[in-house]
Scaffold this active site. Sequence first.
Site, PDB file in Angstrom:
ATOM      1  CD  GLU A  58      -2.500  -1.671   2.433  1.00  0.00           C
ATOM      2  OE1 GLU A  58      -2.109  -1.132   3.486  1.00  0.00           O
ATOM      3  OE2 GLU A  58      -3.307  -2.622   2.403  1.00  0.00           O
ATOM      4  CD  GLU A  63      -4.643  -4.535   4.516  1.00  0.00           C
ATOM      5  OE1 GLU A  63      -5.826  -4.945   4.414  1.00  0.00           O
ATOM      6  OE2 GLU A  63      -4.364  -3.340   4.744  1.00  0.00           O
ATOM      7  CG  HIS A  68      -1.816   1.526  13.662  1.00  0.00           C
ATOM      8  ND1 HIS A  68      -3.140   1.560  14.016  1.00  0.00           N
ATOM      9  CD2 HIS A  68      -1.793   1.681  12.312  1.00  0.00           C
ATOM     10  CE1 HIS A  68      -3.878   1.753  12.930  1.00  0.00           C
ATOM     11  NE2 HIS A  68      -3.085   1.816  11.899  1.00  0.00           N
ATOM     12  CG  ASP A  71      -0.416  -3.582  14.664  1.00  0.00           C
ATOM     13  OD1 ASP A  71      -0.564  -3.638  15.887  1.00  0.00           O
ATOM     14  OD2 ASP A  71       0.618  -3.093  14.133  1.00  0.00           O
ATOM     15  CG  PHE A  72      -2.547  -3.272   8.725  1.00  0.00           C
ATOM     16  CD1 PHE A  72      -3.047  -2.783   9.929  1.00  0.00           C
ATOM     17  CD2 PHE A  72      -2.074  -2.357   7.795  1.00  0.00           C
ATOM     18  CE1 PHE A  72      -3.073  -1.426  10.202  1.00  0.00           C
ATOM     19  CE2 PHE A  72      -2.101  -0.995   8.050  1.00  0.00           C
ATOM     20  CZ  PHE A  72      -2.598  -0.525   9.255  1.00  0.00           C
ATOM     21  CB  ILE A  73      -0.807 -10.056  10.337  1.00  0.00           C
ATOM     22  CG1 ILE A  73      -0.540 -11.460   9.784  1.00  0.00           C
ATOM     23  CG2 ILE A  73      -1.151 -10.125  11.810  1.00  0.00           C
ATOM     24  CD1 ILE A  73       0.031 -11.494   8.401  1.00  0.00           C
ATOM     25  CG  PHE A 119       1.138   0.009  10.899  1.00  0.00           C
ATOM     26  CD1 PHE A 119       1.952   0.529  11.899  1.00  0.00           C
ATOM     27  CD2 PHE A 119       0.650   0.872   9.933  1.00  0.00           C
ATOM     28  CE1 PHE A 119       2.266   1.883  11.928  1.00  0.00           C
ATOM     29  CE2 PHE A 119       0.964   2.221   9.953  1.00  0.00           C
ATOM     30  CZ  PHE A 119       1.772   2.736  10.958  1.00  0.00           C
TER      31      PHE A 119
END
Lengths: 321, 373, 342
Positions: free
Chosen positions: C29, C71, C140, C96-98, C94
Amino acid sequence: MQIARDILLRSYRSMRTIRDFEERLHVEFATGEIPGFVHLYCGEEASGVGVCAHLSDVDTIASTHRGHGHCIAKGVAVDGMMAEIYGRRTGVCRGKGGSMHIADLSLGMLGANGIVGGGPPLICGAALSHKLLKDNGVAVAFYGDGASNEGTTLESLNLAMVWKLPAVFVCEDNGYGEATASSYAVAGTQKARAAGFGMPYFECDGNDFFAVYEAAGEAIAHARAGNGPAMLHVHLSRWYGHFEGDAMSYRANGEVAELRNDHDCLKNFRKSVTEISLLDESSLDGIDASVRDEIEAAVVAAKAAPLPEPEDLLADVYVSY
Amino acid sequence: MAGTITPITMPKFGLAMTEGKIASWNVEPGSSVDVGEELADIETTKITNGYESPASGILRRQVASEGETLAVGALIGVLADKDVSDADIDAFVEKFQNEFSSQAAETGASESAEPVVVEVGDLKLKVQDSGHGDDTPVLFIHGFGGDLTNWMFNQDHFSGSRRTVAFDLPGHGGSSKNVGDGKPATFAATTAALLDKLDIAKAHVVAHSLGGAIALELAKSHPEKVASLSLVAPAGLGKDINMDFINGFISADRRKTLEPVLHYLVHDKSLITRNMIEGIIRFKRLDGAVAGLETVAKACFPDGHQADDLHGALENFTGPKQVIWGENDEVLSAASAKGLPASVKITLLPETGHMPQMEKSADVNAAVTQLIA
Amino acid sequence: MSKKSFRQAINEALRQEMQRDPRVILMGEDVAGGQGGSSGVKDAWGGVLGVTKGLFTEFGPDRVFDTPITEASYIGAAAGAAATGLRPVAELMFVDFIGSCLDQVMNQAAKFRYMFGGKATTPLVIRAMYGAGFNAAAQHSQALYPLFTHIPGLKVVIPSNPYEAKGLLIEAIRDNDPVIFLENKVMYDDEDEVPDEAYTIPFGEANLTREGDDVTIVAFGRMVNFANEAADRLEKDGISCTVIDPRTTSPLDTGTILDCVAETGRLVVVDESSPRCNLACDVAALVAEEAFDALKAPIRRVMPPHTPVPFATVLEKLYMPDSARIEAAVRSVMGYKAKQDA
């Protein structure tokens, strides 16, 4: 529509192989000899074969949990598949994948997939490889009506359009996601979904090999020509349950019997080609006999094949670690 | 002189040195020292070096403690006679520290000359070009696996009245990793081209180990460029080579495995510092570094012996020439210093290993000074 | 060799590998940023923190791909591309976006090789920022490396400084397995001497940043720097510490950890991730099982509390392990006296 005789023979053989493979698995699974669970493709043969008739080893497909048909249509060896399903060391995945993970990347078969909606993002990547490596290949994602609702699928339709990828999204709509009908679970239409992304849409009757062959030919040609992705919506019917052992209490009595009688893609194929004398009955009978022998041999070989060794447990987690 | 207070500061052993660590004090507070006596061992980015007292007197203070790392020029101790009062010394230390910190803030660490990249043909060579003056320049050539910082205790010594040049050979340090066929003659050709590029017509050549063989090839092919030869533990004058060192240097990729290999380099094993080991490991991680070393080793030491006998080149060189060797060299035996022509001055250093220019830098510097004076 | 920031080190590693191998591509992104924007500037951001700046300009739209904010599709695409001949480096921004794409990593990329019987190769790198200290709050700021370390088939890299970042990232790109490469977002401006040339640091080889006799400190990522600070202060008080930077949590250099504990007899593990089932637990279990006899004191773990990462600076500071807490833990294990048997 003109279809070369060798393609017709090959396609019939492929469909017959899938049918016999699956019917035999149905019988063998009931004996308890096959570990895990299997999802059968019976009744849907014309879809996988009609699409893959336009593909070569350069092209890539991603399949689903109901993947045996796609594997056979893409050319994966039947004996290796059977051995895999029996959990043998001679299986295509050395007995470490099983029914839901049969893959052969050398043939462009990126794997059956145990995760609903797992394939479409992968196919975006494979299509990107074809585009950047300039091998003129096309990547095809098979996914069901259930997976058509997954976010991964919808994201992939978008990404493929944004990146103008040589990808074809084949929605195999067999009317059921597990035990829930698509009439309940799918809002709107596949056609409208394609339109929402500005993606060309093709639709066909999946019980008719010729209809699939023609529609898939157009969708794949569109992608291969560099015009971006396309969606192919194939209407199908599933003859067995979601998995083997599924009593199908959600289906009306007689539904499957009717499908077998009136909507059998193999019967339809035989009728079509013999009516107009494209192929004769005897050559088709010859294929039937040859396939029967091949499946029988594959089962016998799989049952006799060695089991994985203890050291296989730790092998191939990484290329190097 | 009564009443004199002499500050003892972190020495700058070489251009690249910006800080040092007190490895150990060799003189107790309250003891007298003479000029030249070793006050302390200072750990640098390479090896640990003895720091010789710049003056005589009583070591009144150890301002820096063992294990402490300080910038070059920082106060580490105070020398004074016994009649200087403690209060005066306290005042001196306070004044020094105040001035030093404000001075450090002003000048920063910008003064040290950075090496430059010089293109010689297809190669990029990292070159430390220092000093100026009318005297004939000095060129330093390092050995197998080394780099220009091998001369960190030597180059400055000669930079007062002349230009001095140390460089990373191809395949070494920060230079291109293409070593060609890896033979000394090839490196000598590159060296000659570098001198041309730097507009140096003639230079005193100080060369170590495999660099010695390169210097001899240079003297053979370009005698007009060589004013004198100072060969420090040179290759080319014997058959034997410690292949455990060569192979170990190439293959060891962790501190644990490399450290014992580097011990072959020095007589006093404690001189090898963590930083030196880390520096070599970092060099070997560079793309092409290990392949380059392998090529050089194969070309220079096939079958576990030195390929080139350069006695003839040494004999035929007509300028001043000398060989300096550590008696305890474990890589190239000092026995090769025997039987050389009488025109070659020989200096054998006791309790010294394969790197006299670091381990006994003062002796090497003195010998070179004498030859080129 | 010159001083480079953590950000520059990563940018240089990407650039050099993209120059070396045309199969290396970049996606994520806003890794370029600005596609279709009204200014017409196409390399507008170079990543949300500017890490990939300039790569689109140098390599163009066939090598650097801005993605929609989806994602699952692009991380999955990176996995698919890796299995079919490219060597993608996908940026997850980040870590965290997993949560939006774990399936593509956990069930797809990580499993291909094993479940396909060794016939797949998936040279995929996923770069992501991790860590607290940025007032980025709960979604985040996480240090999710235990999650990836847990999954067989993945390699997990946590560089602790710019030099390590460049060498480990090049190694990651050349590696033939899927690699999760985690960058602490607070460290992007940290500077270090970084060679201009390409170089690699092997996985599974811990780095000893300090060597001492009394206590072994194992720390991950940014925590290595805190551990070094603590060790340097303790050194002045005569407590000498070994500090181990494992560099990779998968593979983990268990040999070095056990060797060092055998020498020091005391272990402190510093882990920025949430305390349950994290790397500190893993290392503590390893040592308890394999080096029990060497231990002179109980193992101490320095970790945040079992809470989401808070927003307010005062709370975030309380949350994070720091060098003072590491120092206190070391002093406590040094002061440990075994109870006398009754």
